[in-house]
Design a protein around this motif. Structure first.
Motif, mmCIF file in Angstrom:
data_model
loop_
_atom_site.group_PDB
_atom_site.id
_atom_site.type_symbol
_atom_site.label_atom_id
_atom_site.label_comp_id
_atom_site.label_asym_id
_atom_site.label_seq_id
_atom_site.Cartn_x
_atom_site.Cartn_y
_atom_site.Cartn_z
ATOM 1 N N THR A 100 0.862 -1.183 0.000
ATOM 2 C CA THR A 100 0.000 0.000 0.000
ATOM 3 C C THR A 100 0.894 1.226 0.000
ATOM 4 O OG1 THR A 100 -0.113 0.128 2.421
ATOM 5 C CG2 THR A 100 -1.801 -1.185 1.341
ATOM 6 N N HIS A 101 0.421 2.293 -0.645
ATOM 7 C CA HIS A 101 1.143 3.564 -0.648
ATOM 8 C C HIS A 101 0.157 4.654 -1.037
ATOM 9 C CE1 HIS A 101 1.288 3.300 -4.982
ATOM 10 N NE2 HIS A 101 2.111 2.273 -4.987
ATOM 11 N N PRO A 102 0.597 5.900 -1.134
ATOM 12 C CA PRO A 102 -0.375 6.967 -1.407
ATOM 13 C C PRO A 102 -0.729 7.125 -2.890
ATOM 14 C CG PRO A 102 1.523 7.770 -0.136
ATOM 15 C CD PRO A 102 1.896 6.447 -0.719
ATOM 16 N N GLY A 103 -0.412 6.172 -3.728
ATOM 17 C CA GLY A 103 -0.803 6.249 -5.141
ATOM 18 C C GLY A 103 0.407 6.390 -6.040
ATOM 19 N N PRO A 104 0.277 5.890 -7.282
ATOM 20 C CA PRO A 104 1.408 5.880 -8.215
ATOM 21 C C PRO A 104 1.786 7.280 -8.705
ATOM 22 C CG PRO A 104 -0.537 4.871 -9.243
ATOM 23 C CD PRO A 104 -0.906 5.198 -7.832
ATOM 24 N N HIS A 105 2.996 7.396 -9.249
ATOM 25 C CA HIS A 105 3.540 8.681 -9.690
ATOM 26 C C HIS A 105 2.991 9.143 -11.045
ATOM 27 C CE1 HIS A 105 6.487 8.502 -6.488
ATOM 28 N NE2 HIS A 105 6.876 7.317 -6.884
ATOM 29 N N SER A 106 2.792 8.216 -11.973
ATOM 30 C CA SER A 106 2.486 8.629 -13.348
ATOM 31 C C SER A 106 0.988 8.663 -13.602
ATOM 32 C CB SER A 106 3.144 7.667 -14.337
ATOM 33 O OG SER A 106 4.536 7.641 -14.125
ATOM 34 N N ASP A 107 0.576 9.550 -14.494
ATOM 35 C CA ASP A 107 -0.853 9.765 -14.725
ATOM 36 C C ASP A 107 -1.563 8.543 -15.279
ATOM 37 O OD1 ASP A 107 0.469 9.938 -17.115
ATOM 38 O OD2 ASP A 107 -0.263 11.930 -17.646
ATOM 39 N N TRP A 108 -0.898 7.773 -16.158
ATOM 40 C CA TRP A 108 -1.616 6.686 -16.844
ATOM 41 C C TRP A 108 -2.153 5.611 -15.898
ATOM 42 C CZ3 TRP A 108 -0.086 1.701 -16.402
ATOM 43 C CH2 TRP A 108 1.254 1.435 -16.087
ATOM 44 N N PHE A 109 -1.525 5.452 -14.724
ATOM 45 C CA PHE A 109 -2.024 4.468 -13.752
ATOM 46 C C PHE A 109 -3.463 4.771 -13.324
ATOM 47 C CE2 PHE A 109 2.522 3.845 -13.010
ATOM 48 C CZ PHE A 109 2.610 2.490 -12.814
ATOM 49 N N TRP A 110 -3.788 6.077 -13.318
ATOM 50 C CA TRP A 110 -5.092 6.510 -12.806
ATOM 51 C C TRP A 110 -6.183 6.431 -13.873
ATOM 52 C CZ3 TRP A 110 -4.970 7.321 -7.626
ATOM 53 C CH2 TRP A 110 -3.726 7.616 -7.047
ATOM 54 N N ASP A 111 -5.800 6.067 -15.090
ATOM 55 C CA ASP A 111 -6.734 5.978 -16.219
ATOM 56 C C ASP A 111 -7.017 4.500 -16.462
ATOM 57 O OD1 ASP A 111 -7.841 5.698 -18.721
ATOM 58 O OD2 ASP A 111 -6.508 7.154 -19.683
ATOM 59 N N ILE A 112 -8.228 4.078 -16.173
ATOM 60 C CA ILE A 112 -8.544 2.642 -16.168
ATOM 61 C C ILE A 112 -8.357 1.996 -17.545
ATOM 62 C CG2 ILE A 112 -11.029 2.797 -16.604
ATOM 63 C CD1 ILE A 112 -11.371 0.714 -14.316
ATOM 64 N N GLU A 113 -8.513 2.774 -18.609
ATOM 65 C CA GLU A 113 -8.354 2.233 -19.957
ATOM 66 C C GLU A 113 -6.891 1.824 -20.205
ATOM 67 O OE1 GLU A 113 -10.119 1.094 -22.233
ATOM 68 O OE2 GLU A 113 -8.510 0.836 -23.712
ATOM 69 N N GLN A 114 -5.971 2.723 -19.870
ATOM 70 C CA GLN A 114 -4.555 2.414 -20.069
ATOM 71 C C GLN A 114 -4.042 1.364 -19.077
ATOM 72 O OE1 GLN A 114 -1.718 5.761 -21.004
ATOM 73 N NE2 GLN A 114 -3.492 7.017 -20.493
ATOM 74 N N ALA A 115 -4.515 1.518 -17.825
ATOM 75 C CA ALA A 115 -3.962 0.676 -16.761
ATOM 76 C C ALA A 115 -4.653 -0.686 -16.721
ATOM 77 C CB ALA A 115 -4.095 1.369 -15.410
ATOM 78 N N GLY A 116 -5.925 -0.716 -17.087
ATOM 79 C CA GLY A 116 -6.661 -1.976 -17.051
ATOM 80 C C GLY A 116 -7.315 -2.243 -15.711
ATOM 81 N N GLY A 117 -7.041 -1.409 -14.718
ATOM 82 C CA GLY A 117 -7.607 -1.607 -13.380
ATOM 83 C C GLY A 117 -6.956 -0.635 -12.420
ATOM 84 N N GLY A 118 -7.200 -0.825 -11.133
ATOM 85 C CA GLY A 118 -6.639 0.073 -10.122
ATOM 86 C C GLY A 118 -5.545 -0.632 -9.341
ATOM 87 N N CYS A 119 -5.640 -0.517 -8.023
ATOM 88 C CA CYS A 119 -4.554 -1.041 -7.200
ATOM 89 C C CYS A 119 -4.497 -2.566 -7.207
ATOM 90 C CB CYS A 119 -4.655 -0.490 -5.783
ATOM 91 S SG CYS A 119 -6.183 -0.912 -4.941
ATOM 92 N N ILE A 120 -5.595 -3.246 -7.504
ATOM 93 C CA ILE A 120 -5.533 -4.724 -7.574
ATOM 94 C C ILE A 120 -4.538 -5.133 -8.655
ATOM 95 C CG2 ILE A 120 -6.789 -6.829 -8.197
ATOM 96 C CD1 ILE A 120 -9.287 -5.687 -6.946
ATOM 97 N N LEU A 121 -4.674 -4.516 -9.830
ATOM 98 C CA LEU A 121 -3.794 -4.893 -10.930
ATOM 99 C C LEU A 121 -2.376 -4.362 -10.695
ATOM 100 C CD1 LEU A 121 -4.160 -6.489 -13.561
ATOM 101 C CD2 LEU A 121 -4.403 -4.324 -14.753
ATOM 102 N N ASP A 122 -2.292 -3.119 -10.242
ATOM 103 C CA ASP A 122 -0.981 -2.467 -10.072
ATOM 104 C C ASP A 122 -0.158 -3.105 -8.954
ATOM 105 O OD1 ASP A 122 1.115 -0.590 -10.174
ATOM 106 O OD2 ASP A 122 0.091 0.758 -8.784
ATOM 107 N N LEU A 123 -0.788 -3.357 -7.821
ATOM 108 C CA LEU A 123 -0.049 -3.841 -6.644
ATOM 109 C C LEU A 123 -0.346 -5.309 -6.360
ATOM 110 C CD1 LEU A 123 -0.708 -0.740 -4.352
ATOM 111 C CD2 LEU A 123 1.143 -1.103 -5.993
#
Lengths: 398, 398, 398, 398
Positions: A153-176
């Protein structure tokens, strides 16, 4: 010497470059691709790359390149992998492999059809602490593994694309969660089949479409439980902890926030620039050597050593695919509120494993429930009668 | 690529080899010297060295060798260094440089006269934690440094020669204090002159002629204090901790026994071999990546990078000499029971530094003693009158 | 029920009152003396005392009072004690007992001549952690004690009188060193004679006449070493740690800054008032129950229970006197720069203790230096020949 | 002075007695009931009780008794409570209140109908660390609470009846989960309705009918999540940790295994009796003052103080009932594998609370996703357009 094409010049691309070309490394990034010319040039200059380009294909096709390292947003992994297949270039990809198992499966099948070396850059199963813990688990120091939890867990990723579900494919489940799932799966055994997932997810804080907090349980065929706790809303820094319970032992790791370096500063010292926005005065807990602690050094060493020897690395696209399949089940569960089966069209581990027996016989008639030393030094036994099920207590003097 | 001759195939030589040839390193040990043929052969085989020998001179003179790494008992350093001078080979030496400052000075003068690259292998000022802490100190995060303590204690060294005062030149002061002294000196400032030392030393437990426990204070010209605590009688593992106090902050590091990896094991797991004799069941605190945590990787990278660039490394024979001079004063003090001056025939730092002023004016008439927030949220000041010296208290409401 | 007269309504008097009348206590402060009427009234109101006064004698003489608790500046202890003797009232005094051993000795002789119950309020040998650690030491869990270090540092005391050398009698050595000296002395054995002290002290930061930083070594007759580290210049809170080394074990305690409660706050939460001026945002480490952690509850229980039973408490004026004598030697040493003898006109412990033998025989001819398990599972012995002194190594297969 | 009848002379009854009559307490156990005469006598002797009996009713009815403290196996709580109602005696009961919510509800309704004082002995919301953390949460130091996790795991209870599902009513969910649920509920807000529970439970190790390991999620009406992790199969001691995440902060508590006291012992010291069977050599982590750390002292103080003042204590039978209702849902969920609603016939908190909004406006058109300080000291904003949902990045120079 390995000659690398780096695709992506952002935060993670630079982190990778620091590790790959760090200290006394014999490896070299020879080509850098970035969507923006300015970024490509800057990266080439900073890391002394002979070739830079804004064409992904040009970088992959570059004749001096032995292996392609994909450090791009999630939605671009597949296209990059397909180009590597086209040019028969070895490929390693940042996590998660795909935005979902469908993408991941296509990538897996493509690299295997192309017969190219493939590695999955899951750095957190390469951290020095994980590797040491894993070795102990393999040696039997913890007995049978019952539960493995990983938390990021952390206060959120640095780059903008992580916050865009289309580019990232999901939120913290996918990222972390991709990290956490592979950590737990490794402790439990990569040949043990993950069978179903229960997941809670919510968007509690951030104004985004994806989840910013989730907790999931992954049930394995042998009865062991994996657990992930992920969030982009944590305050206090980067919390990276694992816990493992076995019948004979316990492991706790803290990879980032409490590693043995503690600093207090009033902040009055001139010129002091804090490295984290969360706090730059008071008690701080910096990590000594981030690249090494986060596993990058051991990960790239394994990748390039394996490639040179013609072996598979510890983590391949197949592992990335299994992780994506587990995360897909987590996303489904978060919606249906049910335990969702993990759909694994491709499974190369054991099957038909049943839960291990957990009965220890004390004597012909009894199972042993517990044995302990009392305060006054006597040995106390709690027993269960095999037939009647009756619980009884026996105290033996020293 | 750097081609190394390793002198010594013991515990420390092997540790060095693991680091120098680790992961993706481009460096190579080409020649190994050991007093015993069997050991030389074994080492050559394990680390894939093309040349092995029982002649120290043969190894140093070997034409493929760029740099000589001395990993021999303390009493053999000087002879090895002199041979490096003879053959004009770059040289790096394990700690301590000499058994005393007289030896160290001869070695320093010899390498400088020969004009060869020289490095002092003081790994503990290259640990990731030290480097990070040091950077914060240099940036002013702690303000003016008042005190720096370094502690190294464990249950005693592995090899027999350490316990023989003739070969080793001393006990735990020389073996461990050399680390502690250089750590504290680095935090305080390597250009600040160490002026005198007070040391207590005793042989409390071991049947040896040298000391097995010692505590020393090193006074620097600017009033800062270095402290070392060293012992071969500590129970519980390797205790490696530093503490720094500055006017604006504090640093605590724990490099070995509490680094964020904790394991409990009943020891019933099959095949589990413990890595430390002190304990192999119960709560254990292994280090993830010993080579990196102990500074070897960063140390050799600095050495070889510096050599390639024609620069001096962070630690040179000069530093080793200063450390020996401080330790000599400690040994004298332990005997005379007096503060003993540090005898530095060669000193290249600042001189004539006086103690920094420590007065903060509150207003025209008062010095500020302390400012604090009370439980009830008011601001409380303690002041001293500049003329009368009278202490007074002022409380200001929010 | 014990009926107490509290002398002093300041910070420490209030702390004591919270403990004495806390939770379900049967004890009661019946009289409060303060130099300032306003403070006396306020205290009486806050703690529900039936009697308040600005006359110290009136409070002591008050017929409802069983025992007098002195919570006054150091320079007022003696006068208060003498009045207790006059009225034959039991007396307990905050630390240090006197400003020096001369004062302390007069107080000790006076209370003993008067035949009154006397207790020395050294709370830090009553903390739950100390008591538990002490019990283990007494049970032999650490073997023979070699060294006991106690450290107390913080950013300086709350009340103005501490900063005035006339009222206080000294700086941080007297204020904090009294705790540290008694802690180390207790671990080493209160019947073992402290023989000499080496102390460094300096005024590094504060505009005061007394020392704000000091480190001292106390040598005991049996060869054990006590160590104190005290400062009023530490940044980061209240650092309160002890360490003990024995031939068979180690103890580390952290009583205040790292006790298992960690909090991060951005400080944006409304109405949050920080309890410490050092920092009110970022990572904070509050103590759960300060009164209990600092030993007040166990200390007063021991005092009043002992008084009711007609026994001496764990800490008496005699202990306060011994502590003052050690601190006097420390002050002398800081000036003379020599090991200074501890002058103890009154000594009730053992005398003529010599240093314990530290030789373990391995066989008829050898002393055992060290035994360890190697990486590859063999048993390795390092031996010293009894006659020749030669060191040798033996490795035994599993 | 409060005069107590203690029902039950086992492990927990003795723990309670140590706390109730500890230190300088004015309270007194006047009557002890035990099923076995020998135990009743022994307890009466150890704790100096004037009355002992093997008749529960006789103890409750005893004229000298003000309040009855139930320290009996779970299946006996209800009968004891009913007798207290009959004799109109104030009553406090160990946890859990009932074996299920049906029992708990009957007890709650009975004591309220009888109009007697009732307290629920949930000690772990009275630990000093919990109370301090809770105060910070109430003061807003953590902002809005998002998640509260409590973990209690150990190698299994001491007494035989816990292992018998008929007497105990369940396994570790009931035994340990009752603590965890009330801790999380307190942090989230006792007036916020728990709405549903998802729970995994299994019998992984022990030869028993009840569960020995379980993990559960409790969803509250405002969107906050409580989590419990409980087990009787943990190795390494008693693991008791809480974690809280809020929008503005974080809390971590460790109540037992890492509290700032660390000891290493070879075990060679004579007469050393270990206090825990898990390990008596190597690194040990004893708690200084178990009674205080586990909350007993603060709990009984609250109970008796509240009773004297005619107020309700912090924890009443109502709280015990809510906890049982949550645990019932957990047991149902473990079987049905569904999120199960918490059935609360009696609910006295808020209703109809909706999830808090989590949107922070940056300007008229954008929501703020994240603000951070970059490595190079610039301020970086991640924004989301209110209408289009587009994510963008802005970097502002210092």
């Amino acid at each position: 010497m390995t000659r690398i094409a780096m695709l992506g010049s952002g935060f993670i691309g630079r982190f990778y470059a620091e590790s790959i070309q760090g200290q006394r490394s014999r490896d070299k990034i020879v080509s850098i691709y970035s969507r923006r010319e300015e970024s490509a040039k800057k990266f080439a200059q900073d890391y002394n790359c002979e070739h830079w380009t804004t064409s992904m294909e040009a970088s992959i096709a570059h004749p001096g390149v032995d292996i392609v390292c994909i450090a791009l947003p999630n939605n671009l992994h597949e296209a990059a992998v397909m180009l590597c297949c086209k040019y028969k270039k070895a490929v390693i990809t940042t996590k998660p492999l795909g935005r979902n198992a469908t993408e991941a499966k296509r990538m897996l099948e493509a690299v295997e059809a192309a017969g190219i070396f493939n590695g999955y850059l899951e750095d957190l199963v390469y951290t020095p602490k994980f590797l040491k813990a894993y070795e102990s688990v393999k040696n039997g120091a913890l007995g049978r593994i019952l539960w493995a939890k990983s938390r990021e867990t952390h206060p959120g990723p640095h780059s903008d694309w992580f916050w865009d579900i289309e580019q990232a494919g999901g939120g913290c489940i996918l990222d972390l969660g991709c990290h956490c799932v592979e950590i737990a799966r490794s402790f439990i055994g990569k040949d043990i089949k993950p069978v179903e997932v229960m997941c809670w997810a919510d968007t509690q804080v951030k104004p985004i479409d994806a989840e910013d907090h989730a907790i999931g349980l992954v049930k394995y065929e042998n009865g062991a439980i994996g657990q992930f706790e992920v969030s982009w809303t944590f305050r206090g820094g980067l919390d990276l902890r694992d816990e493992v319970m076995g019948t004979e032992g316990t492991i706790w790791t803290n990879t980032f926030l409490r590693t043995g370096l503690e600093m207090f500063t009033t902040g009055k010292g001139a010129d002091y620039v804090a490295e984290k926005a969360e706090s730059n005065t008071g008690w701080l807990f910096p990590v000594g050597d981030e690249l090494n602690e986060l596993g990058y050094n051991h990960m790239f060493a394994d990748m390039f050593n394996a490639m040179e020897k013609g072996l598979a690395p510890q983590e391949t696209f197949y592992d990335g695919y299994v992780v994506n399949a587990i995360l897909d089940a987590a996303y489904r569960s978060a919606k249906t509120r049910l335990w969702e089966p993990v759909q694994l069209d491709i499974w190369r581990g054991k099957t038909g494993i049943s839960k291990d027996s957990h009965l220890t016989a004390y004597d012909e008639d009894h199972w042993l429930v517990k044995e302990e030393m009392t305060h006054y030094g006597a040995r106390k036994l709690i027993l269960k009668h095999k037939q009647t099920g009756k619980i009884s207590e026996r105290v033996q003097d020293k």
